[in-house]
Scaffold this motif. Structure first.
Motif: not given
Length: 442
Positions: A394, A361, A357, A386-388
């Motif tokens: 995610v 991300a 994941e 989508v980002r960390r």
């Protein structure tokens, strides 16, 4: 004879000289057998193998007409004779009773479920095909005609085959014992007409401001995944997004069956996976092609669909300087997309889900959903960033929401890449202000 002329001839024949269906089939069988006896099977096969079907038809037509004149010298009306001649040529040169559907640009899919059931799709709606095949053997002959030139086989040991026609249409065939009710044949056609976001706007699949947003995302090298169900329009949307890539970039496309069209882009390398030959050798997988693409100096990698271990290589490519890459996969929502990507990546690398994941991300910038409604219409629905997440893994952030009931779109939040485009000079303030004036805010 064109499809429209053929349809008119069939209608005129029905009015002028009705012919019993059983007798008509008998006339066709006798005439076809007479053609084969006079010309020889080898000669007919040689002509039928022409790359240009129209040339093959024109060369065989006099022999069919002569044979029909012998079998039925005076008893058939001219329209009925023309229809029988065309049907015989369809059987010999084309795809038999499916040939008119293949030639009809409005038909998007053909589904044969044994000799007792057949359907075609037009505008997202299914319609029955009446009396398409007389028996299962006729379907088997048609399947063999499609796959034999490709060096493929289908039998009880290998009862499933995927292939592609010369037109690029995707073919799937399944025979007994796997198919319980007889041979199954599915032909997916791909339209050459839709190849830009503007055309999708014209069809009502998304509004203009949304199309401009997606165009900016591609221009600003966002890594995007297009997700949705079967037949929801993922490949069409992927093709439209790909056409937004600058002509100064080198694109490498990787597909199971070559479907993407780049009519105006000067620098596209198209790669297609290949299944094993009859001898079980020579298979080239999507993963093989993704790995090789990294050695071909791509600016962008476009993967037609990830469905296995190649997902891991695709994510790594996005993370190693190939920004702006695009792909599709089957999923029902943005959350399901992340879960599916995680599962697919684990086919290629044995790592905990948490680490995969993290990779997702860092690699993926956005997920665009595509969906098909009950009336057959297809829409570009939601768009999420989508980002960390701060805690790892995610985190999804909705940019565009689609109201399926009202068929309206709302901008929930302006994506951060718009501001980045302004800072880098890729976008001008005037362009952004004009786009913002079109957006319906939530």
């Amino acid at each position: 004879m064109s499809l429209q002329t053929r349809i008119k001839a069939a209608g005129a024949a029905a009015a002028a000289a009705p012919v019993d269906a059983g007798r008509r089939r008998a006339v066709k069988r006798r005439t076809k057998r007479a053609v084969m006896d006079r010309m020889g099977y080898d000669e007919v096969a040689r002509i039928s193998a022409y790359i240009d079907p129209a040339l093959a038809r024109s060369e065989l037509r006099p022999a069919v007409e002569a044979a029909l004149n012998v079998e039925e010298p005076t008893d058939l009306a001219t329209p009925e004779r023309e229809t029988i001649i065309d049907e015989i040529l369809d059987d010999v040169v084309g795809l038999g009773p499916l040939q008119p559907l293949i030639e009809d640009d409005t038909v998007t899919e053909i589904m044969i479920n044994g000799c007792r059931s057949a359907f075609f799709e037009r505008g997202g709606v299914l319609y029955p095909i009446e009396h398409a095949f007389e028996d299962d053997e006729q379907i088997r002959v048609l399947i063999d005609r499609i796959i034999s030139p490709l060096g493929r086989r289908i039998d009880e040991r290998s009862p499933i085959v995927n292939a592609r026609l010369k037109t690029g249409y995707r073919v799937n065939a399944v025979i007994p014992p796997v198919a319980i009710d007889g041979p199954i044949l599915t032909i997916r056609k791909f339209s050459d007409r839709i190849c830009s976001l503007d055309e999708l706007v014209g069809l009502g699949s998304l509004p203009l401001w949304y199309a401009q947003l997606l165009s900016c995302a591609v221009s600003l090298r966002q890594d995007l995944a297009v997700a949705g169900g079967t037949g929801s329009g993922k490949t069409t949307l992927l093709n439209a997004l790909s056409c937004e890539i600058s002509t100064g970039e080198r694109i490498v496309t990787i597909e199971d069956s070559a479907e993407l069209k780049f009519a105006h882009h000067p620098h596209v390398v198209r790669l297609e996976a290949r299944e094993a030959s009859i001898e079980g050798e020579g298979a080239v997988t999507i993963r093989d092609l993704v790995t090789n693409a990294l050695r071909m100096r791509p600016d962008r990698i476009v993967v037609g669909e990830v469905r296995g271990a190649e997902c891991c290589d695709m994510l790594q490519a996005m993370n190693t300087g190939h920004d702006g890459s695009l792909t599709t996969l089957h999923a029902g929502s943005e959350q399901e997309t992340v879960v599916r990507l995680t599962l697919l990546a684990r086919y290629g690398i044995d790592l905990p889900s948490e680490l995969i994941e993290e990779q997702i991300a860092m690699a993926l910038d956005g997920i665009v959903m595509s969906e098909r409604h009950a009336d057959g219409r297809r829409f570009v629905s939601s768009y999420s960033g989508v980002r960390r997440a701060a805690s790892g893994g995610v985190e999804l952030e909705r940019y565009v929401t689609f109201d399926a009931a009202e068929r309206t779109w709302t901008l929930d939040r302006e994506p951060p890449f718009i501001a980045e485009g302004l800072r880098s000079g890729t976008l001008t303030q005037e362009e952004v202000d004009e786009w913002r004036s079109l957006c319906p805010s939530s």
